[in-house]
Design an enzyme around this catalytic site. Structure first.
Site, PDB file in Angstrom:
ATOM      1  N   ASN A  18       0.802  -1.213   0.000  1.00  0.00           N
ATOM      2  CA  ASN A  18       0.000   0.000   0.000  1.00  0.00           C
ATOM      3  C   ASN A  18       0.838   1.266   0.000  1.00  0.00           C
ATOM      4  O   ASN A  18       0.350   2.327   0.313  1.00  0.00           O
ATOM      5  CB  ASN A  18      -0.952  -0.011   1.210  1.00  0.00           C
ATOM      6  CG  ASN A  18      -1.938   1.133   1.171  1.00  0.00           C
ATOM      7  OD1 ASN A  18      -2.415   1.518   0.130  1.00  0.00           O
ATOM      8  ND2 ASN A  18      -2.229   1.689   2.339  1.00  0.00           N
ATOM      9  N   SER A  72      -3.764   2.361  -8.632  1.00  0.00           N
ATOM     10  CA  SER A  72      -4.428   3.642  -8.871  1.00  0.00           C
ATOM     11  C   SER A  72      -5.168   3.552 -10.186  1.00  0.00           C
ATOM     12  O   SER A  72      -4.743   2.817 -11.089  1.00  0.00           O
ATOM     13  CB  SER A  72      -3.384   4.759  -8.962  1.00  0.00           C
ATOM     14  OG  SER A  72      -3.950   5.965  -9.430  1.00  0.00           O
ATOM     15  N   TYR A  87       4.185   9.554 -12.444  1.00  0.00           N
ATOM     16  CA  TYR A  87       3.481   8.766 -11.425  1.00  0.00           C
ATOM     17  C   TYR A  87       2.603   7.713 -12.099  1.00  0.00           C
ATOM     18  O   TYR A  87       2.624   6.533 -11.724  1.00  0.00           O
ATOM     19  CB  TYR A  87       2.639   9.685 -10.536  1.00  0.00           C
ATOM     20  CG  TYR A  87       1.631   8.952  -9.682  1.00  0.00           C
ATOM     21  CD1 TYR A  87       2.035   8.293  -8.526  1.00  0.00           C
ATOM     22  CD2 TYR A  87       0.285   8.906 -10.041  1.00  0.00           C
ATOM     23  CE1 TYR A  87       1.113   7.600  -7.746  1.00  0.00           C
ATOM     24  CE2 TYR A  87      -0.640   8.225  -9.269  1.00  0.00           C
ATOM     25  CZ  TYR A  87      -0.219   7.573  -8.125  1.00  0.00           C
ATOM     26  OH  TYR A  87      -1.129   6.890  -7.362  1.00  0.00           O
ATOM     27  N   LYS A  91       2.420   3.512 -11.956  1.00  0.00           N
ATOM     28  CA  LYS A  91       1.211   2.751 -11.637  1.00  0.00           C
ATOM     29  C   LYS A  91       0.811   1.824 -12.793  1.00  0.00           C
ATOM     30  O   LYS A  91       0.255   0.748 -12.556  1.00  0.00           O
ATOM     31  CB  LYS A  91       0.071   3.689 -11.227  1.00  0.00           C
ATOM     32  CG  LYS A  91       0.352   4.387  -9.886  1.00  0.00           C
ATOM     33  CD  LYS A  91       0.625   3.356  -8.788  1.00  0.00           C
ATOM     34  CE  LYS A  91       0.748   3.987  -7.418  1.00  0.00           C
ATOM     35  NZ  LYS A  91       0.797   2.988  -6.347  1.00  0.00           N
ATOM     36  N   VAL A 122      -8.915   9.394  -3.491  1.00  0.00           N
ATOM     37  CA  VAL A 122      -9.148   9.000  -2.099  1.00  0.00           C
ATOM     38  C   VAL A 122      -8.644  10.132  -1.221  1.00  0.00           C
ATOM     39  O   VAL A 122      -7.542  10.644  -1.422  1.00  0.00           O
ATOM     40  CB  VAL A 122      -8.392   7.699  -1.730  1.00  0.00           C
ATOM     41  CG1 VAL A 122      -8.688   7.282  -0.293  1.00  0.00           C
ATOM     42  CG2 VAL A 122      -8.728   6.579  -2.699  1.00  0.00           C
ATOM     43  N   GLU A 123      -9.440  10.516  -0.241  1.00  0.00           N
ATOM     44  CA  GLU A 123      -9.031  11.609   0.654  1.00  0.00           C
ATOM     45  C   GLU A 123      -8.018  11.084   1.663  1.00  0.00           C
ATOM     46  O   GLU A 123      -8.363  10.424   2.638  1.00  0.00           O
ATOM     47  CB  GLU A 123     -10.231  12.214   1.366  1.00  0.00           C
ATOM     48  CG  GLU A 123      -9.856  13.478   2.133  1.00  0.00           C
ATOM     49  CD  GLU A 123     -11.056  14.260   2.615  1.00  0.00           C
ATOM     50  OE1 GLU A 123     -10.834  15.365   3.149  1.00  0.00           O
ATOM     51  OE2 GLU A 123     -12.197  13.805   2.468  1.00  0.00           O
ATOM     52  N   THR A 124      -6.757  11.387   1.391  1.00  0.00           N
ATOM     53  CA  THR A 124      -5.637  11.017   2.265  1.00  0.00           C
ATOM     54  C   THR A 124      -4.629  12.173   2.240  1.00  0.00           C
ATOM     55  O   THR A 124      -4.895  13.212   1.638  1.00  0.00           O
ATOM     56  CB  THR A 124      -4.930   9.739   1.764  1.00  0.00           C
ATOM     57  OG1 THR A 124      -4.320  10.024   0.493  1.00  0.00           O
ATOM     58  CG2 THR A 124      -5.891   8.562   1.642  1.00  0.00           C
TER      59      THR A 124
END
Length: 181
Positions: A18, A72, A87, A91, A122-124
């Site tokens: 992860n 992703s 990026y 992925k 995703v809210e991170t």
């Protein structure tokens, strides 16, 4: 890390890779060290952890383990933002590595499964890091629609792990309902 897991828990039966990092470095002007960091985290570390998890399973005759790569949606299509093209390339590599891993596990005549979970937004803390700590820009990424939450991704992991032993879930692609790309 794997030595500590072996000492404390005897080994790995399930590995969830992860880790992921993105830096805003376009292909035409990006910094080599930023690209190298993305390759090291998003591709190489995932591959090393997958290899070590497999070795742990094989050493203990675990034939029903699972390796899950958190990928992703950017690993399946290009986002129209030059800052994330490299990026996305890392992925896309995760997508290929997961399928390659699945095939190698079959060739090794094992029932260990390999799956990929590919979330959209995703809210991170990911957005904050991508925007170099600019909280306003990071928050703007989540202002257009309700993003996924970490729990949504965790629920997808649980779903993949709960599949019957004869079911191979290759890739779960998930995103917020309102997300276009």
């Amino acid at each position: 890390m794997f030595a500590a897991i072996k000492a404390q828990h005897k080994g790995v039966d399930v590995c969830v890779n992860n880790a992921g990092v993105a830096h805003p470095h376009p292909l035409l002007s990006g910094d080599t060290s930023a690209w190298r960091n993305m390759l090291d985290v998003n591709v190489l570390a995932l591959s090393i952890c997958s290899r070590e998890a497999y070795r742990s399973m094989k050493e203990r005759n675990v034939d029903d383990g699972h390796i899950i790569n958190i990928n992703s949606m950017g690993g399946h299509r290009l986002i129209h933002n030059a800052n994330v093209h490299f990026y996305s390339a890392t992925k896309f590599a995760v997508t290929a590595l997961t399928e390659g891993l699945r095939r190698e596990l079959r060739e090794a005549d094992t029932h260990i499964r390999a799956s990929c979970i590919s979330p959209g937004l995703v809210e991170t803390e990911f957005s904050l890091r991508l925007n170099n700590g600019d909280a306003i820009k990071a928050a703007a990424a989540y202002s257009r629609y309700k993003p996924l939450e970490a729990k949504d991704v965790a629920d997808a992991v649980t779903y993949v792990l709960s599949a019957p032993a004869n079911v191979q879930i290759g890739d779960v692609q998930m995103r917020p309902v309102e997300q276009l790309m």
